[in-house]
Design an enzyme around this catalytic site. Structure first.
Site, PDB file in Angstrom:
ATOM      1  N   GLY A 143       0.780  -1.226   0.000  1.00 29.40           N
ATOM      2  CA  GLY A 143       0.000   0.000   0.000  1.00 29.40           C
ATOM      3  C   GLY A 143       0.814   1.279   0.000  1.00 29.40           C
TER       4      GLY A 143
ATOM      5  N   TYR B 142     -10.224   4.669  14.493  1.00 31.02           N
ATOM      6  CA  TYR B 142      -9.242   5.106  13.492  1.00 31.02           C
ATOM      7  C   TYR B 142      -9.070   6.622  13.531  1.00 31.02           C
ATOM      8  CZ  TYR B 142      -7.020   5.787   8.953  1.00 31.02           C
ATOM      9  OH  TYR B 142      -6.150   6.171   7.950  1.00 31.02           O
TER      10      TYR B 142
ATOM     11  N   LYS C 151      -5.629   8.757  14.618  1.00 30.41           N
ATOM     12  CA  LYS C 151      -4.960   9.690  13.705  1.00 30.41           C
ATOM     13  C   LYS C 151      -5.001  11.120  14.247  1.00 30.41           C
ATOM     14  CE  LYS C 151      -3.749   6.659  10.613  1.00 30.41           C
ATOM     15  NZ  LYS C 151      -2.322   6.320  10.418  1.00 30.41           N
TER      16      LYS C 151
ATOM     17  N   THR D 168      -6.004   0.917  -1.692  1.00 34.49           N
ATOM     18  CA  THR D 168      -4.983   0.007  -1.184  1.00 34.49           C
ATOM     19  C   THR D 168      -5.694  -1.233  -0.629  1.00 34.49           C
ATOM     20  OG1 THR D 168      -5.013   0.873   1.075  1.00 34.49           O
ATOM     21  CG2 THR D 168      -3.537   1.965  -0.505  1.00 34.49           C
TER      22      THR D 168
END
Length: 263
Positions: free
Chosen positions: A28, A169, A173, A204
């Site tokens: 990726g 997630y 981040k 990806t």
């Protein structure tokens, strides 16, 4: 532009003689960034959990195996001691560490926040935030001793913009974005720059499940350029942040997102 000016401009982005560590380099975005750094002249140390992926990427970077500018270290960034051991090996093998690209990360299943389990939350935070800090801490200590270095944390547009069903997630981040600013301020006067590179939506292995679902069309429609990114399109920004071209840039985020954050 004169020939001299062109050469000076090229040299600003030249990574020849630099040693770059790329986490999450087995596929990726990580492998695409590794390719860009290698093409810019860097020696690239590839790490991820799966050694076979790393071996494949190293072969893609240097098909003949003759340059000596690739090496691999298998392991997970969230494993206690992995980051410290990786830095020791890099310095033993290459004598220095100039660039860290913190790209290792996982994305949970696309789950409503009220259904996220404790285990699912902790797993994402452990890899995406804890692991990134461990690598930045160990690489940063080496760079501070050298009085020079560049750390690039791969965050996300969702560090600063909301979206459904990605609570863990997005939190990981967002935390990494805050960590970037803190380390940048703390280390700036000691020669170490720390920045974030925030991708939008790229196709990806990590993102394919989401992009192939009913949400895929929504995501493309919400992206101002009207398409997904190609992993190689992230490479130029990574080289910029790793190189002397960004010598006065620290504590900032470069968005490579097709305009997502500008919406």
């Amino acid at each position: 532009m004169t020939d001299v000016a062109e050469e000076m401009q090229k040299s600003m982005f030249d990574l020849t003689g630099k040693v770059a560590w790329v986490t999450g380099a087995g596929k990726g975005l990580g492998s695409a960034i590794a390719q860009a750094l290698y093409d810019a002249g860097a020696t690239v140390v590839l790490t991820s959990k799966t050694e076979s992926d790393l071996t494949r990427v190293a072969k893609e970077l240097d098909p003949s195996g003759s340059t000596g500018r690739t090496s691999v270290i298998a392991g997970s960034v969230d494993t206690p001691g992995f980051a410290a051991d990786a830095v020791r090996r890099i310095v033993a093998d290459h004598g220095q560490l100039n660039v860290l690209i913190n790209c290792a990360g996982i994305s949970p299943s696309f789950t409503r926040s009220e259904r996220v389990t404790d285990e699912g939350w902790q797993r994402v935070i452990k890899v995406n935030l804890d692991g990134a800090f461990f690598c930045a801490r160990e690489a940063g200590a080496q760079m501070l001793a050298q009085e020079t270095g560049s750390i690039v944390n791969i965050t996300s547009v969702h560090a600063v913009t909301g979206f459904e069903r990605i609570a863990a997630y997005a939190a990981s981040k967002g935390g990494l974005d805050a960590l970037t600013k803190t380390l940048a301020v703390e280390w700036a006067r000691r020669g170490v720059r720390v920045n974030s590179l925030a991708p939008g939506y790229f196709r990806t292995d990590l993102s394919s499940g989401l992009l192939d679902s009913k949400w895929g069309e929504t995501i493309v429609a919400a992206t101002p350029v009207g398409r997904l990114g190609v992993p190689s399109e992230l490479g130029g920004a990574a080289v910029f942040l790793a190189s002397d071209a960004s010598s006065y840039v620290t504590g900032t985020t470069v968005n490579v997102d097709g305009g997502w954050v500008a919406r």
